[in-house]
Design a protein around this motif. Sequence first.
Motif, short mmCIF file in Angstrom:
data_model
loop_
_atom_site.label_atom_id
_atom_site.label_comp_id
_atom_site.label_asym_id
_atom_site.label_seq_id
_atom_site.Cartn_x
_atom_site.Cartn_y
_atom_site.Cartn_z
N LEU B 62 0.83 -1.21 0.00
CA LEU B 62 0.00 0.00 0.00
C LEU B 62 0.87 1.26 0.00
CD1 LEU B 62 -2.88 -0.88 2.47
CD2 LEU B 62 -2.85 -1.01 -0.01
N LEU B 63 2.12 1.15 0.43
CA LEU B 63 3.04 2.29 0.43
C LEU B 63 4.10 2.17 -0.66
CD1 LEU B 63 3.67 2.84 4.21
CD2 LEU B 63 1.86 3.69 2.77
N ARG B 64 3.93 1.21 -1.54
CA ARG B 64 4.90 0.94 -2.60
C ARG B 64 6.30 0.75 -2.04
NH1 ARG B 64 6.35 4.18 -8.19
NH2 ARG B 64 8.00 2.75 -8.76
N LEU B 65 6.40 -0.12 -1.06
CA LEU B 65 7.71 -0.45 -0.51
C LEU B 65 8.20 -1.79 -1.05
CD1 LEU B 65 7.33 0.80 3.12
CD2 LEU B 65 8.75 1.75 1.32
N CYS B 66 7.33 -2.50 -1.74
CA CYS B 66 7.83 -3.66 -2.48
C CYS B 66 6.96 -3.80 -3.72
CB CYS B 66 7.83 -4.93 -1.61
SG CYS B 66 6.24 -5.48 -1.07
N PRO B 67 7.50 -4.39 -4.76
CA PRO B 67 6.76 -4.48 -6.01
C PRO B 67 5.59 -5.46 -5.88
CG PRO B 67 8.83 -5.67 -6.16
CD PRO B 67 8.84 -4.96 -4.86
N LEU B 68 4.57 -5.29 -6.70
CA LEU B 68 3.48 -6.25 -6.68
C LEU B 68 3.45 -7.01 -7.99
CD1 LEU B 68 1.52 -4.43 -8.52
CD2 LEU B 68 0.47 -3.76 -6.42
N THR B 69 2.83 -8.17 -7.96
CA THR B 69 2.79 -9.00 -9.14
C THR B 69 1.73 -8.50 -10.11
OG1 THR B 69 3.38 -10.81 -7.68
CG2 THR B 69 2.74 -11.40 -9.90
N SER B 70 0.54 -8.20 -9.59
CA SER B 70 -0.46 -7.56 -10.44
C SER B 70 -1.45 -6.82 -9.55
CB SER B 70 -1.17 -8.60 -11.31
OG SER B 70 -2.03 -9.36 -10.49
N GLY B 71 -2.26 -5.98 -10.19
CA GLY B 71 -3.22 -5.18 -9.44
C GLY B 71 -2.81 -3.72 -9.42
N THR B 72 -3.67 -2.89 -8.81
CA THR B 72 -3.35 -1.46 -8.74
C THR B 72 -3.56 -0.96 -7.32
OG1 THR B 72 -5.63 -0.97 -9.34
CG2 THR B 72 -4.01 -0.86 -11.11
#
Lengths: 288, 356
Positions: B62-72
């Motif tokens: 939620l704070l963009r501290l790790c990458p996500l695989t998919s989603g927004t």
Amino acid sequence: MGGDHPSQECKAPSTPGSKKLRSLPLGLYLSGGIVALVFLLGLIAPLIPYDPAAAVDYQRQLAGPSWSHLLGCDGQGRDIALRIVKGTEAFFWPGILAMTIAVIGGAACGACAGYMRGWVGQAVRGLMQLLDTLPRLVFIVLLCTILDPGMYLIATTAGVLFIPTIAAICRRKVETLASEDYILAHIAHGFHPAWILGYHILWLQCRPLLIRQACTVFSYVLFVETALSYLGDYGVQEPWPSWGNMVAQTREGVGFWPWFVPAVMIVVSIAALLAFGNAIARREEAMR
Amino acid sequence: MSDQQPLVEAHDVVKRFKTRSLFGSGVDVCALDHVSLNLYPGETVALIGESGSGKTTLGKILLRLCPLTSGTVRFNGVDLFSMGASELRQARREFQMIFQNQLANLHPRLTVGEMLDESLRLHRPELDQAARQAQIEALLGEVGLVDKLNVRPARLSGGERRRVGLARILATRPKLVIADEPTSGLDAAIKLQMISLLKDLKSPETTYLIISHDLGLVRRIATRIIVLLKGRIVEDFPASRLDEGFEHHPYTQRLMHAADLFDANGDRRAHKAPSVVEEGFLDGRTDAILNAEGCVYACDCQRGSDLNLIHRCAKERPPLVEVALGHRLACFAAAKEGMSTPDNAPSTDETLKEKV
């Protein structure tokens, strides 16, 4: 084995009295004084005019200490005290150069290797490992035979060869903090990664280690300079003075004074530099 | 609440970790499995679940501290994962995180005053030296540490370190605070102090997301509770519905029984669920490799003697559906007995789209 014992004793819990005595930074002041003296000599040496040809005076050949020549004269009647002061020129600026190269290069490479996960970090790590395998003194002598030998070549090479050592220290620190979420927490707070690496990690955390290593590099340049000058082929050449080629005069059978004082200067300076680096680093580390 | 513009919208977030083994590529571990949630301004949301359920990963995403695989993930309507680096650093002032590891929040060689000064210089460059000094003293006053101005973290106790971390975060005046286990490792008295501090320092428009498995904390502070199990949200409900005997997800019930929060009859001992309140139950790290088809709780669920239901739970993934206003639930059994049937209720994914 015998050398380990006293230091182990020091770590044991002690009475308040002895603790107070130990907290008096005698070693720091003593070594700091000697280092300051060497640096002062190195700074003022270029200001003293010296003509190696005019210094020769066979009238005072091997004269003992006197008021006009404090440490006496050598086999060619040259004033030993003046030659010792001028001899600092041989290693002072090269030493500073090597220190700068090693510390800046090592800190930058260490931070890169520790922080960057991609191919850049991988490449830096590989390069460091490669550099680390080179035997320092042999490599310096080898370069001197290939290239134009000179103190600045020697110093630059020594500086570069110390980069992996310093880089490894910085890298370990970065990696420890990275695994403790420290870097992530500060990125989350909004700091620029370069600020975290440069200020928080290198400046605040690695500074004591860097000081220690800087002193080691400087003393190493002093050591290499005197060794090569002593051997005679690549260091400072006669008639220009260097502590190393002054000691080399023993081969000419010149009595006591001409080699004793420079030899003491070499040993004391190297010991003081290492002790000073250590003492500063320890005090910084203890600062909480 | 739901007619407001959400502060954070996470839509269909998936996070997979690849574990590496010596030979081959290892196993894919799904830490977050199609998670969607909205946080509205002023809420205090508690994210609960056992260790390894993906709570911290969700907080970090939620704070963009790790990458996500998919989603927004959108913050204030802006897609967080398409921001540029400097834009993101600017935006970080608005959303702050208190890390579980207190030493990660504080620099060991800086004094409390220096740390706060550094934060203020970064996030409030308009303040001059004197104003910063005044601000530092005000912040330390708020967390009750005025006398610790020139102290380094090594000399602070665990509770004091947390309060310094909190002061540092408040210095940026964030809109969203994510607190990862803000009370773990604290003794009971300090815990209470921390809870009341979190409550007192919350301005009406600040949103808190509290990641915790300390249900005492959740009970005291949260307005909404989200239950995460093995990377899926199994329930999302207003804290007021804790007391009122509503139908909850069986896993939520098990959690609450274990924490003694469902003592409707007042007799605390009598209402512990049998055999599920073993010591360390909440810490039991369950296998995070998912039963991708059915309900993640299907194996442990003690509900339903109905064979049809058991079969359905094992084969079909229960959708997260709104069973009442602000109450989302992913369970066939509970929804069947509850207020509305999941088949008729609109899927949350659709409601989300309507809100966007």
